[in-house]
Design a protein around this motif. Structure first.
Motif: not given
Length: 175
Positions: A4, A27, A31, A33-34, A39, A41, A43
Motif C-alpha cells: 500500500h 482511493h 482504503h 486495503d485498497g 477491497c 470499493a 482495488h
C-alpha cells in the motif's frame, strides 16, 4: 514497506494523468486495503504490455472471463514487493515468457475501469515489459489464447485502453 505504502509513493512520483492519479491516491487514502482484491470499493491492479520493439509487435492475451484481447495483468499478491513486481509477475505468468524486463521509468499509464460486483472498480497501474529476442509464449489457464500483434493491428482487436497503453509505451521508447 507495505505494498500500500509503495503504491502511494509510485503514484505520487507518477507524472501525467493528474486527475486520475489523484483519484488513485484518494482511493488509497480512504482504503488501507485498497491494493487487495478483498477491497470491494475498488482495488489497485498491476498490468504490463509485453512489447517486442525489434519486431514491432506486442503480445496480448484473450482474457478467459472477459473474452477481450488485453495486456497481461491482474491482482496484487502478498508476495509482491511492489506494483512493478506484480506487473512483471503477471506478465510472466500469463505469457509464459521467461526473461521479461520492465521498461525503465515506472508506470506508463493509469487506467480506471468498472468491473462486475462484488468489486466495482480496478485502479490499474500499467507498465510495459520488454520481451527477450528469443521469446516463446504459452497460453496460461487465465487465457483462451495469447498472440503477437503488429502495432497497427492492435486497434482492430483490442479496446481503446490497450491502444492508449501501446501509444504511451511507443512514445516512451521513442518509436
Amino acid at each position: 514497506m507495505s505494498l500500500h505504502d509503495e503504491a502511494v509513493l509510485v503514484l505520487k512520483a507518477y507524472e501525467g494523468q493528474e486527475e486520475l492519479r489523484q483519484a488513485y491516491l484518494d482511493h488509497l487514502a480512504a482504503h488501507p486495503d485498497g491494493v487487495w482484491k478483498a477491497c470491494t470499493a475498488g482495488h489497485v491492479t498491476a498490468s504490463a504490455l509485453v512489447i517486442d520493439p525489434e519486431r514491432g509487435r506486442v503480445l496480448l492475451t484473450l482474457h478467459r472471463k472477459l473474452r477481450m484481447w488485453l495486456q497481461m495483468g491482474g491482482h496484487c499478491e502478498p508476495q509482491d514487493a511492489s506494483l512493478a513486481a506484480a506487473a512483471l509477475r503477471e506478465a510472466t505468468e500469463e505469457s509464459g515468457i521467461a526473461g521479461l524486463s520492465l521498461l525503465p521509468g515506472g508506470p506508463v499509464r493509469l487506467d480506471r475501469h468498472p468491473i462486475p460486483p462484488p468489486c466495482h472498480c480496478h485502479y490499474d497501474v500499467q507498465y510495459a515489459v520488454l520481451a527477450p529476442q528469443d521469446a516463446r509464449h504459452e497460453v496460461s489457464d487465465e487465457s483462451l489464447d495469447v498472440r503477437w500483434f503488429a502495432y497497427d493491428e492492435v486497434a482492430d482487436v483490442a479496446d481503446a485502453s490497450v491502444v492508449r497503453l501501446l501509444d504511451a509505451t511507443r512514445a516512451r521508447l521513442g518509436l
